[in-house]
Enzyme design. Structure first.
Site, mmCIF file in Angstrom:
data_model
loop_
_atom_site.group_PDB
_atom_site.id
_atom_site.type_symbol
_atom_site.label_atom_id
_atom_site.label_comp_id
_atom_site.label_asym_id
_atom_site.label_seq_id
_atom_site.Cartn_x
_atom_site.Cartn_y
_atom_site.Cartn_z
ATOM 1 C CG ASP A 565 1.962 2.608 6.055
ATOM 2 O OD1 ASP A 565 1.366 3.169 5.006
ATOM 3 O OD2 ASP A 565 1.144 1.935 6.697
ATOM 4 C CD GLU A 618 2.415 -3.706 3.602
ATOM 5 O OE1 GLU A 618 1.906 -3.903 2.639
ATOM 6 O OE2 GLU A 618 2.495 -2.700 4.399
ATOM 7 C CE1 TYR A 621 4.515 -0.709 3.252
ATOM 8 C CE2 TYR A 621 3.363 1.173 2.931
ATOM 9 C CZ TYR A 621 3.492 -0.096 2.900
ATOM 10 O OH TYR A 621 2.309 -0.701 2.849
#
Length: 723
Positions: A565, A618, A621
């Site tokens: 990311d 996660e 993003y």
């Protein structure tokens, strides 16, 4: 098929596996083990194999080259049919042995090829009578196949074993052993300037998140005083004793976050192993995030997992360690501790998970967020380098069932010792062809610290092969090849290295077992430990699926599979990587599974009886908008998806987070997706929106509250048990 021979193996082998493991554990001690003999004559065992067809799931092509006379390949009930083995490199052939089941061929050819497309006949017959046939052949070829044209029965063709003998045409013999290269720094208590060398390397590595430096500090048994070993990126510190207490540092092994203004969320890719530490202040600081292992450590005091100032941290992993004092979790968002002993634990944040850990807090999820299993169902510790007198060896710890506590506190660790002379000591500049030749020759692999470009796949097709990296050795596949493939064989151990995707898309980066793998490895599974995968960050990289696990019984023990990311070569399409980990094998166990930021599914699970203890995720993003992650009628791809075909699956202590900072209006229907069946169970699930940048509507399927009412306050939504 006729009744001769055993039936296809049953789907579940648990009782047999437990008995085998119990017997093995009773017999194992520190056993010397010579080189795993690939033998210069038998070339086909465990090699990649394909066939024109198979009768059913219990009779795959791999069974004909597994060395087991009780398993077999059988084809469809028609002519012609074939089975083909890829020897991995050209070989001078001398003999083929066919061990037929009752359904044999009366007419067939042995054909050979250099490229898998153009075939010549090395032997043919129309009057075969079955049984075991030993055939003399000649020629140089990489591929060998049996091409059947007439069957003796109304069934298909069925082979217990298909063996090819010869000698490899792979160049000179590769020697084992040797020195460990310039980036392995070996100390004994009398070595001058130890602190100066530690400081020199730390200055180079403290903030070199995407640099090429790789280092390992190895301490010979003894006592060292007055040291503060600050551990930066791509740095490993380890003792060279058989047990941690053989090597004691009166001082500290420190990871902090001064380089990033007190934020430890990017303290990746480092390791501390096999040492005893007497911290100067009574507490050692180890403020790390993902891909930073703390193994076989004895801290004679407390352990602080937070950076100075208690800034953010996103770890982490401890295994086979003893912490005499309290572990201060403090600001650590999540942490997994396995098969260890601790004097206490301070607090939880989002997801603190323990298995087989003496002194762990009891399960209290959702508040405090502790999930604790009394035992780890199956574990085998990572191999490690040590000194036996003046001789380097690698110790391969034994498999444990229902493990609790460390492997080393109560006496001599169980396992086997392998001399360094049985390893090809790989150094930067080594080619993939040379590496593969070493494996084919019967050597294990020890990658010294460095960065390795490979223009062909590293093939690990021999049972019990160890591939061990020092100093976060890094493998980069060139021209879109798969970096490493493991055969459907017993006992392979992959440990301690990073695979970094290249700029040309690789369909896969790591494959454990070939497609359709079905051999039973319950008594001696393949393990994947501290093996990390990265796509982007150091430069543009691409891979469709990062890790594929096809082999049954595989243990994934601490991995971070990460689509970058931040760093160089980062963007929704720039470092495109649709899928993180795909599990097709049955009875696969993941302990410490970290998978993040993939364009579609981070984890997909198709195998039966899979188990995951601790999962951290996660979502990507950088999704540009809602449409970019639309999954049919579903908004977003789950971080962890169990396929609808699966009947049995279980997970404990699992979290998925979103931080859609490009378009904070994005909505994700759920973090987890699984079929609603009695055998599919989850414990201690959570989702959380980081600062309100995107939100989850549910935790799993349509169960669990939305994170949207929490706005930007970063409050998890939890599900204690599902269904």
């Amino acid at each position: 098929m006729p009744a001769a021979g055993p039936p296809p193996r049953p789907a579940h082998r648990g009782v047999v596996a437990v008995l085998v493991l119990a017997l093995a554990a009773a017999l194992l001690a520190v056993l010397p083990a010579g080189r795993a003999q690939a033998a210069p004559t038998l070339l086909s065992q465990g090699k990649p194999v394909t066939a024109s067809s198979q009768e059913n799931a219990g009779t795959p092509a791999t069974a004909a080259v597994d060395g087991d006379n009780g398993t077999r390949w059988s084809s469809a009930f028609s002519d012609p049919q074939w089975i083909r083995v890829d020897l991995g490199a050209p070989a001078a052939l001398s003999q083929v042995e066919l061990r037929w089941e009752a359904a044999y061929a009366t007419a067939y050819r042995i054909e050979i090829s250099q490229n898998g497309s153009d075939w010549s006949t090395a032997y043919s017959t129309t009057t075969a009578t079955g049984g075991t046939q030993t055939l003399n052949v000649s020629g140089t070829a990489r591929y060998v196949r049996v091409f059947g044209t007439a069957r003796a029965t109304g069934y298909g063709y069925s082979l217990w074993e298909f063996k090819v003998f010869g000698t490899t045409d792979g160049g000179p013999t590769i020697p084992g052993g040797g020195d460990l290269g310039p980036n392995v720094h070996v100390f004994d208590p009398s070595t001058p300037g130890i602190q100066a060398k530690l400081d020199e390397v730390f200055r180079q590595q403290e903030s070199a998140q995407f640099g090429n430096g790789r280092h390992a500090f190895l301490f010979k048994p003894g006592t060292y005083s007055g040291l503060n070993a600050q551990i930066g990126f791509y740095t490993q510190i380890a003792g060279l004793g058989l047990r941690p207490d053989d090597t004691t540092i009166n001082g500290d092994i420190t990871v902090d976050a001064g380089w990033f203004n007190g934020n430890a969320t990017q303290n990746f890719w480092r390791a501390a192993e096999n040492l005893a530490v007497n911290p100067v202040s009574g507490t050692n600081r180890w403020a790390v995030s993902q891909a930073s292992s703390f193994r076989r450590m004895h801290v004679k005091g407390g352990l602080n997992l937070a950076p100075n100032g208690y800034g953010w941290a996103s770890g982490g992993y401890i295994a086979d360690s003893k912490i005499d004092g309290q572990v201060g979790n403090y600001s650590q968002q999540q942490w997994y501790t396995r098969d260890s002993s601790i004097g206490g634990w301070s607090n939880s944040v989002w997801n603190q998970v323990f298995s087989g850990t003496v002194g762990a807090p009891a399960t209290a999820f959702p508040e405090p967020k502790y999930t604790t299993l009394a035992n780890t169902p199956l574990s085998r510790e990572k191999p490690f380098l040590y000194l036996d007198g003046s001789e380097y060896k690698v110790f391969a710890p034994a498999l444990r069932t229902n493990a609790r506590g460390t492997t080393w506190e109560s006496g001599t660790p169980q396992g086997r010792s392998i001399p360094l002379n049985d390893f090809y000591v790989v150094k930067p500049g080594a080619s993939a062809a040379t590496i593969n030749r070493a494996v084919a020759q019967g050597l294990h692999l020890l990658f010294t610290p460095g960065v390795y470009h490979v223009d062909q796949t590293i093939q690990i097709n021999r049972a019990d092969t160890i591939v061990l990296g020092l100093g976060l050795a890094t493998i980069i596949p060139d021209n879109g090849v798969t970096a490493m493939r493991v055969g459907d064989v017993d006992g392979v151990r992959l440990a301690g290295f990073l695979i970094d995707a290249g700029p040309v898309n690789s369909n896969t980066l790591l494959e454990v077992g070939p497609q359709g793998a079905s051999a039973d490895h319950a008594a001696n599974p393949t393990t994947v430990q501290d093996v990390y995968i990265r796509i982007g960050g150091a430069g543009a990289g691409k891979a469709t699926t990062s890790m594929v696990v096809n082999s049954d019984d595989t243990i994934i023990d601490h991995t971070w599979v990460w689509r970058a990311d931040h760093g160089e070569g980062v963007g929704w399409e720039t470092n495109r990587a649709d899928y993180g980990v795909r599990v097709n094998g049955d009875d696969v166990l993941a302990t410490g599974l970290f998978v993040e930021h993939f364009n579609k599914y981070d984890v997909e699970w198709y195998g039966e009886r899979g188990r995951t203890i601790f999962f951290q995720n996660e979502k990507a993003y950088d999704a540009p908008n809602q449409a970019a992650i639309q999954n049919g009628t579903t908004r977003g791809y789950a971080g962890y998806r169990v396929d609808d075909s699966v009947n049995t699956h279980e997970g404990w202590g699992m979290g998925s987070y979103c931080y859609y900072n490009v378009d904070p209006t994005i909505r994700q229907d759920h973090g987890f997706k699984a079929p609603v069946k009695p055998g599919v169970k989850f414990h201690s699930l959570l989702v959380v929106s980081l600062g309100g940048n995107g939100h989850y509507e549910h935790v799993i399927n349509n169960t669990g509250a939305s994170t949207a009412p929490s706005g930007s306050s970063t409050v998890p939504s939890t599900v204690t048990s599902f269904p």
